[in-house]
Design an enzyme around this catalytic site. Sequence first.
Site, PDB file in Angstrom:
ATOM      1  N   THR A  61      -4.624  -4.992   1.741  1.00  0.00           N
ATOM      2  CA  THR A  61      -5.251  -5.986   0.856  1.00  0.00           C
ATOM      3  C   THR A  61      -4.501  -7.319   0.831  1.00  0.00           C
ATOM      4  O   THR A  61      -4.995  -8.279   0.247  1.00  0.00           O
ATOM      5  CB  THR A  61      -5.271  -5.469  -0.601  1.00  0.00           C
ATOM      6  OG1 THR A  61      -3.918  -5.252  -1.005  1.00  0.00           O
ATOM      7  CG2 THR A  61      -6.068  -4.182  -0.718  1.00  0.00           C
ATOM      8  N   LYS A  62      -3.323  -7.368   1.405  1.00  0.00           N
ATOM      9  CA  LYS A  62      -2.478  -8.548   1.234  1.00  0.00           C
ATOM     10  C   LYS A  62      -2.933  -9.706   2.134  1.00  0.00           C
ATOM     11  O   LYS A  62      -3.722  -9.502   3.053  1.00  0.00           O
ATOM     12  CB  LYS A  62      -1.007  -8.174   1.478  1.00  0.00           C
ATOM     13  CG  LYS A  62      -0.502  -7.089   0.505  1.00  0.00           C
ATOM     14  CD  LYS A  62      -0.339  -7.592  -0.904  1.00  0.00           C
ATOM     15  CE  LYS A  62      -0.240  -6.612  -2.042  1.00  0.00           C
ATOM     16  NZ  LYS A  62       0.602  -5.455  -2.006  1.00  0.00           N
TER      17      LYS A  62
END
Length: 388
Positions: free
Chosen positions: A185-186
Site C-alpha cells: 500500500t505504500k
Amino acid sequence: MARASGHIPFCLPWTDGQEIREVTDAVRSGWLTTGPKVARFEERIRRLVRARHAVAVNSCTAALHLSLAAAGVGRGDEVITSPYTFAATGEAILYLGARPVLADIDPVTLNVNPEAVVAAVTRRSRAIVPVHIAGLPCDMKALIGLARRRRLTVVEDAAHAMGARVEGRPIGSLSDLTCFSFYATKNLTTGEGGMVTTDDREMAARVRRLSLHGLSRDAWKRYTRAGSWRYDVVEVGFKYNMTDLAAGLGLAQAGKFSAIQARRRWLARRYSTLLAGCDAFDLPVEQSGLTHAWHLYILRLRPGVLRVSRDRIIDLLKEQGIGTSVHFLPLHLHSFYRRAFGYRPGDFPHTERESARAISLPLYPGLNRAAQDRVVGTLLDLVRQHRR
Ligand SMILES: *Cc1c(COP(=O)(O)O)cnc(C)c1O
C-alpha cells in the site's frame, strides 16, 4: 478503473510493463534472492533520499528492528514513540526486550509532540522513534535537538514518508537511522520490503550483517564468481534480506516515483479544495518548510455536526462502493498493550480523540478525477442526509 457505479478501492498499486519487465528479468537472470538488483535498488533509494548508506530488508518492521538493534537498544531500555501508529513500531521495540514508552501527539499534525517526548525521557531512555504520519514530517529539529542533549538515538519510522522533505532535505538523511516501508500500500512498493538509510558507515554495516544471520561481510556473494564458500557467523542475526524479485519491482517503481508523488499531491490538494467548504470535516494540513509525501489523506469528522458516528459513515461509504480505512487505532488500547503495560482509555487523550474521528480516503495515482469526484460527492451527500 472504477466506473461511476463500480467499486472504488481504498488503495491500488501503480504497476505496468516496467514492473513486469524487471521481475521477469530477475527470473530469467537466475538471481532470485539478494543479488545485483538489490544492490541497484539500494543505490537508487540512497540517492533519492541523499543518504550515504542504504540497506534493503524485507519489511519496514525488520528495518526498525535492526536499526534499534544497531543503536544498541536492549533489555530494560526505554524507547519513546507515538501511540498514533501501526503495530510494527511497537513490536520492533518489544523484539529487543525494550519497553515502548508512549508520548501523545499534536492533534493538528497527528505527529508526536516533542514536548510530550521531553516529558517521557528517563535515565533508561535509549532512542526516539518518530513516525511521520501520512507523510507529514515530524518536528525533526526539536526531536534531533532533544536527542543530542539527552544522548538518544533517533530512528525514524518513515513508512509513510518516502518523498517527504524538511526545508528541502529528504527524510532519510536527517537523523541517525531512517526506516522505509515498501509494503503493497505504500507510495513506493516492492510487494513486501523495507530499507534502512543512514550516514553512519558502522551502523549500516551492522544492519547489513544482522539482516543476514550475522554472517561476515559479503557472505551473500558466496554463490557468485567473486565470492567464497567460506563464511563466519559473527553474531546472532536474522533472515531479513530483500530478494531480487522484490528489488525488480522497486527499481520499476523508483523510475516513476516523481510521477507517483506529483499525482498524489495533486489528488490530495484537490480533495482539500473540494471539501474545504464543508463544516463537517477537519482537513489534513500542509506546513511551510515541509514537503508532505501524501501517503494518506486523513479526514477528521468535526464533533457535533453529524447525527451518526464515524463508523457508520465508513459503513455508508462502503455501501456506496467506496473503500476507506482508519489510521490508526491507538497502540496503547490494543488488548496486548493494556495487558502488558496497564494502559487505559484516557492515557493519551489527543491520540484517542483524533483516532476516533479519522477516516482515510482513497488516495493513489490510479484514482481518476471522476472517481475522486464520486468519493467527494458521496461524502457531501452523507453530510446533508445526516446533519444534526
Ligand atoms: C506500514 C507501516 C509499517 C510497517 O511496514 P512493513 O513494511 O509492512 O513492515 C511501520 N510503521 C508504519 C507507520 C506503517 O504504516
